[in-house]
Structures are given as structure tokens and as C-alpha cells.
Design an enzyme around this catalytic site. Structure first.
Site, short mmCIF file in Angstrom:
data_model
loop_
_atom_site.label_atom_id
_atom_site.label_comp_id
_atom_site.label_asym_id
_atom_site.label_seq_id
_atom_site.Cartn_x
_atom_site.Cartn_y
_atom_site.Cartn_z
N CYS A 252 1.10 -60.62 10.48
CA CYS A 252 0.97 -62.03 10.84
C CYS A 252 0.69 -62.23 12.34
O CYS A 252 -0.42 -61.94 12.77
CB CYS A 252 2.21 -62.77 10.36
N HIS B 175 3.75 -61.00 5.13
CA HIS B 175 5.00 -60.44 5.66
C HIS B 175 5.63 -59.43 4.68
O HIS B 175 6.58 -59.80 3.98
CB HIS B 175 6.01 -61.58 5.89
N GLU C 244 7.70 -57.24 5.21
CA GLU C 244 9.12 -57.02 5.53
C GLU C 244 10.04 -58.00 4.80
O GLU C 244 11.24 -57.78 4.73
CB GLU C 244 9.34 -57.07 7.06
#
Ligand code: GLN
Length: 188
Positions: free
Chosen positions: A79, A169, A171
Site C-alpha cells: 500500500c 494488505h 499482513e
């Protein structure tokens, strides 16, 4: 092996948690002296690219990180991290590291579709969950940049040498395969 995570702003803690859960230790980069620690790969997290871009310069992290990226240190950029790597931004005159030959559009999904979740195929990985938060997308790839994934006709993940960059994302989702691919690159 040790992984460094840029930790000046944004979603760095989530990357750290995932990498440590995968059995690899992390160092957080907050100031110039942190660059003296040894690390084999670099994570540029999501957040606010303008703030991160300003802080990396003010804190004296910019030159040392750019050098490592240019020397081929594996990078996982998500991002805002993608925005920091891009050599050109479609809707912003700023350029930060400029090491990734792509043109990126910031906040590309507009207000109505500011955040969304989907699943999509990513080359070399398989079908992965993708969480987008005020995300950019890649308008154009150049040079050696390879498209790894597209969503609704827009490029959302690329690889160029040892730089892996994506609009979403990884994560924030349970799936570890993208981080695993990055760790494999860092281990080599
Ligand atoms: N919109 C942010 C920017 O332009 C990126 C969003 C994110 O990292 N979740 O920097």
C-alpha cells in the site's frame, strides 16, 4: 536471518506480528542508527505515504534504505510502501525511493470504494485474500516490472527483481504465503 520493518508510521506492528509468528526475528527502523543492525530483507508497510516519505528523510533513513534496495535487498512493500517505491505517481508530483519502474495512482478507488476485500489469483502464490484500504493501484508497469495480480482490470501486485509490491494488505489476512515468498527471497 532478520527482517527490518520501517516503523515510522502506519501498519508496521501487523507485519511484525506475522513475521515473528513465522519464526523469524524483526528489527524496527525508526532512526538512522537502526540501519547499523543487520537485516536481510525490508518491509515497507501501509499507512500514509506523505507522512512516511517526510519522516524517512527527516530521520536520516532515506539514503541508507535506498542504497540497500538498489543493491538488491528483498523488499515487501504494501500500500503506502508501494507508493514509496514507485518511480512515478499519477496524481502526485512526489517521488520517494523511485526504485520500482511503475506508475502508481494514489487513493485510486475513490471515496465510495475506499476499502474492500476480495480474493484473487496472484502469480507464483495462488488465490489469496486481498484487503484494500484507501488503496493505490498500478496504472502502468515499465522495464522489468512484472504484473503478479490484477483486480477489476487494475494491476494490484508487481515484482521487479527482488522488490515485491502490492496495493493491498497481506499482513491483515490470515494467509502467510506472500510473506513466505518474501522470506524465501530474503533467505537466498
Ligand atoms: N492512501 C494512502 C496513501 O496515499 C495509502 C493507504 C494505505 O497504506 N492503506 O499514502
Amino acid at each position: 536471518m532478520q527482517i527490518a520493518i520501517l516503523a515510522v508510521q502506519g501498519a508496521f506492528a501487523e507485519h511484525r506480528k506475522k513475521i515473528e509468528a513465522m519464526g523469524v526475528s524483526c528489527v524496527e527502523l525508526r532512526k538512522k542508527e537502526d540501519l547499523q543492525k543487520s537485516f536481510d530483507g525490508l518491509i515497507l508497510p501501509g499507512g500514509e505515504s506523505t507522512v512516511q516519505g517526510m519522516l524517512i528523510k527527516e530521520l536520516g533513513l532515506y539514503d541508507g534504505l535506498k542504497e540497500r534496495i538498489q543493491d538488491g535487498m528483498p523488499v515487501l512493500a504494501t500500500c503506502a510502501g508501494l507508493i514509496l517505491l514507485a518511480e512515478e505517481l499519477a496524481n502526485d508530483p512526489r517521488v520517494y525511493f523511485g526504485t520500482l519502474p511503475v506508475k502508481v495512482k494514489r487513493n485510486a478507488y475513490g471515496r465510495q470504494l475506499g476499502s474492500f476485500h476480495t480474493v484473487q489469483k496472484m502469480d507464483g502464490i495462488g488465490i489469496v485474500p486481498m484487503t484494500f484500504i484507501r488503496a493505490p493501484y498500478i496504472e502502468e508497469t515499465r522495464g522489468n516490472a512484472q504484473t503478479l495480480a490484477s483486480v477489476r482490470g487494475n494491476i494490484v501486485a508487481v515484482k521487479c527483481g527482488t522488490q515485491y509490491a502490492m496495493s493491498f494488505h497481506p499482513e491483515l489476512d490470515e494467509d502467510n504465503r506472500i510473506h513466505q515468498a518474501f522470506l524465501n527471497a530474503a533467505r537466498n
